[in-house]
Design a protein around this motif. Structure first.
Motif, PDB file in Angstrom:
ATOM      1  N   SER A 200       0.927  -1.098   0.009  1.00  0.00           N
ATOM      2  CA  SER A 200      -0.022  -0.139   0.111  1.00  0.00           C
ATOM      3  C   SER A 200       0.881   1.126  -0.153  1.00  0.00           C
ATOM      4  CB  SER A 200      -0.860   0.211   1.393  1.00  0.00           C
ATOM      5  OG  SER A 200      -1.426   1.170   1.365  1.00  0.00           O
ATOM      6  N   GLU A 201       1.866   1.273   0.849  1.00  0.00           N
ATOM      7  CA  GLU A 201       2.327   2.697   0.993  1.00  0.00           C
ATOM      8  C   GLU A 201       3.888   2.574  -0.073  1.00  0.00           C
ATOM      9  OE1 GLU A 201       3.631   2.500   5.118  1.00  0.00           O
ATOM     10  OE2 GLU A 201       1.619   2.947   5.948  1.00  0.00           O
ATOM     11  N   SER A 202       4.298   1.558  -0.844  1.00  0.00           N
ATOM     12  CA  SER A 202       5.459   1.752  -1.610  1.00  0.00           C
ATOM     13  C   SER A 202       4.936   1.189  -2.942  1.00  0.00           C
ATOM     14  CB  SER A 202       6.377   0.786  -1.175  1.00  0.00           C
ATOM     15  OG  SER A 202       6.068  -0.491  -1.216  1.00  0.00           O
ATOM     16  N   THR A 203       4.745   0.116  -3.354  1.00  0.00           N
ATOM     17  CA  THR A 203       4.581  -0.375  -4.854  1.00  0.00           C
ATOM     18  C   THR A 203       3.345   0.149  -5.281  1.00  0.00           C
ATOM     19  OG1 THR A 203       5.491  -2.209  -4.041  1.00  0.00           O
ATOM     20  CG2 THR A 203       4.608  -2.240  -6.153  1.00  0.00           C
ATOM     21  N   TYR A 204       2.231   0.400  -4.725  1.00  0.00           N
ATOM     22  CA  TYR A 204       1.086   0.494  -5.077  1.00  0.00           C
ATOM     23  C   TYR A 204       1.136   2.253  -5.330  1.00  0.00           C
ATOM     24  CZ  TYR A 204      -4.129   0.183  -6.395  1.00  0.00           C
ATOM     25  OH  TYR A 204      -5.067  -0.082  -6.774  1.00  0.00           O
ATOM     26  N   LYS A 205       1.811   2.993  -4.672  1.00  0.00           N
ATOM     27  CA  LYS A 205       1.934   4.376  -4.940  1.00  0.00           C
ATOM     28  C   LYS A 205       2.714   4.647  -6.145  1.00  0.00           C
ATOM     29  CE  LYS A 205       1.453   6.178  -0.245  1.00  0.00           C
ATOM     30  NZ  LYS A 205       1.739   7.111   0.877  1.00  0.00           N
ATOM     31  N   ALA A 206       3.942   3.816  -6.322  1.00  0.00           N
ATOM     32  CA  ALA A 206       4.705   3.771  -7.636  1.00  0.00           C
ATOM     33  C   ALA A 206       3.932   3.351  -8.937  1.00  0.00           C
ATOM     34  CB  ALA A 206       5.693   2.824  -7.556  1.00  0.00           C
ATOM     35  N   VAL A 207       2.932   2.355  -8.808  1.00  0.00           N
ATOM     36  CA  VAL A 207       2.004   2.202  -9.752  1.00  0.00           C
ATOM     37  C   VAL A 207       1.097   3.535 -10.186  1.00  0.00           C
ATOM     38  CG1 VAL A 207       0.078   0.900 -10.502  1.00  0.00           C
ATOM     39  CG2 VAL A 207       1.938  -0.352  -9.413  1.00  0.00           C
ATOM     40  N   PHE A 208       0.719   4.169  -9.371  1.00  0.00           N
ATOM     41  CA  PHE A 208       0.127   5.126  -9.548  1.00  0.00           C
ATOM     42  C   PHE A 208       0.859   6.457 -10.420  1.00  0.00           C
ATOM     43  CE2 PHE A 208      -3.435   3.632  -7.084  1.00  0.00           C
ATOM     44  CZ  PHE A 208      -4.381   4.579  -6.943  1.00  0.00           C
ATOM     45  N   ALA A 209       2.043   6.555  -9.748  1.00  0.00           N
ATOM     46  CA  ALA A 209       3.144   7.442 -10.590  1.00  0.00           C
ATOM     47  C   ALA A 209       3.338   6.988 -11.963  1.00  0.00           C
ATOM     48  CB  ALA A 209       4.371   7.377  -9.748  1.00  0.00           C
ATOM     49  N   ASP A 210       3.463   5.770 -12.103  1.00  0.00           N
ATOM     50  CA  ASP A 210       3.592   5.175 -13.685  1.00  0.00           C
ATOM     51  C   ASP A 210       2.205   5.217 -14.362  1.00  0.00           C
ATOM     52  OD1 ASP A 210       6.074   4.398 -13.067  1.00  0.00           O
ATOM     53  OD2 ASP A 210       5.529   2.465 -12.514  1.00  0.00           O
ATOM     54  N   PHE A 211       1.273   5.039 -13.849  1.00  0.00           N
ATOM     55  CA  PHE A 211      -0.148   4.951 -14.609  1.00  0.00           C
ATOM     56  C   PHE A 211      -0.698   6.550 -14.868  1.00  0.00           C
ATOM     57  CE2 PHE A 211      -2.249   0.806 -13.554  1.00  0.00           C
ATOM     58  CZ  PHE A 211      -1.057   0.017 -13.779  1.00  0.00           C
ATOM     59  N   PHE A 212       0.039   7.625 -14.065  1.00  0.00           N
ATOM     60  CA  PHE A 212      -0.652   8.670 -14.443  1.00  0.00           C
ATOM     61  C   PHE A 212       0.656   9.903 -14.230  1.00  0.00           C
ATOM     62  CE2 PHE A 212      -3.630   6.254 -11.899  1.00  0.00           C
ATOM     63  CZ  PHE A 212      -5.031   6.454 -12.619  1.00  0.00           C
ATOM     64  N   LEU A 213       1.372   9.744 -15.259  1.00  0.00           N
ATOM     65  CA  LEU A 213       2.626  10.300 -15.341  1.00  0.00           C
ATOM     66  C   LEU A 213       2.140  11.716 -15.467  1.00  0.00           C
ATOM     67  CD1 LEU A 213       4.875   8.296 -17.853  1.00  0.00           C
ATOM     68  CD2 LEU A 213       5.216   8.898 -15.296  1.00  0.00           C
ATOM     69  N   ASP A 214       1.349  12.163 -16.105  1.00  0.00           N
ATOM     70  CA  ASP A 214       1.096  13.639 -16.307  1.00  0.00           C
ATOM     71  C   ASP A 214       0.173  14.389 -15.339  1.00  0.00           C
ATOM     72  OD1 ASP A 214       2.408  13.667 -18.636  1.00  0.00           O
ATOM     73  OD2 ASP A 214       0.874  12.993 -19.844  1.00  0.00           O
ATOM     74  N   ALA A 215      -0.171  13.457 -14.273  1.00  0.00           N
ATOM     75  CA  ALA A 215      -1.092  14.008 -13.175  1.00  0.00           C
ATOM     76  C   ALA A 215      -0.774  13.413 -11.783  1.00  0.00           C
ATOM     77  CB  ALA A 215      -2.493  13.829 -13.731  1.00  0.00           C
ATOM     78  N   LYS A 216       0.552  13.320 -11.361  1.00  0.00           N
ATOM     79  CA  LYS A 216       0.931  12.718 -10.435  1.00  0.00           C
ATOM     80  C   LYS A 216       0.238  13.107  -8.883  1.00  0.00           C
ATOM     81  CE  LYS A 216       5.292  10.856 -11.988  1.00  0.00           C
ATOM     82  NZ  LYS A 216       6.631  10.973 -11.743  1.00  0.00           N
TER      83      LYS A 216
END
Length: 290
Positions: A186-202
């Protein structure tokens, strides 16, 4: 590190001095938090020049951007479920397992074991996060699914054996271990996934994480102590204060949202892969035209 130390410290204090109780522990930690805030206030002086001027503007922008991303991007709708599962699981562990199960299962009337088990959870989460950081560039999806499965395994035992008397220290350690793995995701990998999926809207993506997880946690804590039942039974458990509570609801919600979260992540990951392929194809065509 400090979180784990403070949690284990509570168990040590309660073990060494039974006259201490959790009210005193909370008062002590409140003073520590207050002193920490005071030290930070007077030790940091070089704030960015525009920090204060843009603070209110940034908050409004993050809220509106988060809502817009949630409405407009279909990937975000699929990613909600796992965030909600993490929020529900945290409240389930802290309120019901830590607040009721540990005391009855271990005869821990002074809650000595609560801090130790919570410290073990933090330790597992920290170690798992380190392992994730070494492996996740090519295995993020696997670790997200692992976090979802671990979250399922926290609540699943209570759907088959809800009675706290059926648990012992070994089973409780396993449950806290599962949540440590889930929390690391929850606190590491999932946040990294969000960063990858929404590069222009982090900013908007991370605002959604806070919004979804925070709301689910709040609902979970309220539900833990406010879903009553009238007759003691398999899922109608008598709490330490004598009131009867339905534990099936929060346990089943945690498990159900974790399952939906795994499926939702797989859907969102497929959509992201399709978007990336289309982007690469469009880029290749532009290069060929140039």
């Amino acid at each position: 590190g400090m979180e784990m130390i403070l949690r284990i410290l509570s168990s040590v204090i309660l073990y060494l001095d039974p006259a201490f109780n959790w009210d005193a522990i909370f008062e002590l930690y409140t003073m520590i938090a207050f002193l920490g805030a005071v030290v930070l206030r007077f030790s940091i002086h070089n704030y960015p020049a525009t920090h204060k001027a843009k603070r209110s503007e940034n908050v409004f922008h993050q809220i509106t951007a988060a809502i817009f991303l949630l409405v407009e991007d279909p990937k975000m709708k699929y990613l909600i479920f796992l965030n909600v599962a993490f929020g529900f699981c945290g409240s389930f562990v802290n309120s019901y397992i830590g607040g009721e199960v540990v005391e009855e299962a271990l005869g821990d009337t002074n809650s000595v074991y609560v801090g130790a088990l919570a410290a073990w959870l933090s330790f597992v989460a920290a170690i798992t996060s380190l392992l994730y950081s070494y492996c996740w560039p090519s295995h993020k999806g696997f670790f997200v699914v692992l976090g979802g499965i671990s979250t399922c395994l926290v609540s699943l035992p209570f759907l088959s054996q809800p009675n706290p008397a059926n648990y012992d220290l070994t089973r409780l350690i396993m449950i806290y271990t599962f949540w440590g793995i889930g929390r690391a995701s929850s606190e590491s990998t999932y946040k990294a996934v969000f960063a990858d999926f929404f590069l222009d809207a982090k900013e908007a993506a991370f605002a959604n994480i806070v919004l979804q997880n925070g709301l689910a946690s709040s609902v979970g804590y309220v539900a833990s102590f406010n879903i009553f039942c009238s007759e003691q039974g398999s899922f109608c458990i008598r709490f330490a204060d004598g009131t009867l509570h339905n534990v099936f609801t929060l346990a089943s919600l945690t498990f159900g949202f974790a399952v939906l979260g795994i499926l939702g992540f797989l859907f969102a990951n497929t959509m992201h892969s399709v978007e990336q392929r289309k982007l690469m194809q469009a880029t290749d065509r532009l290069h060929m035209m140039a």
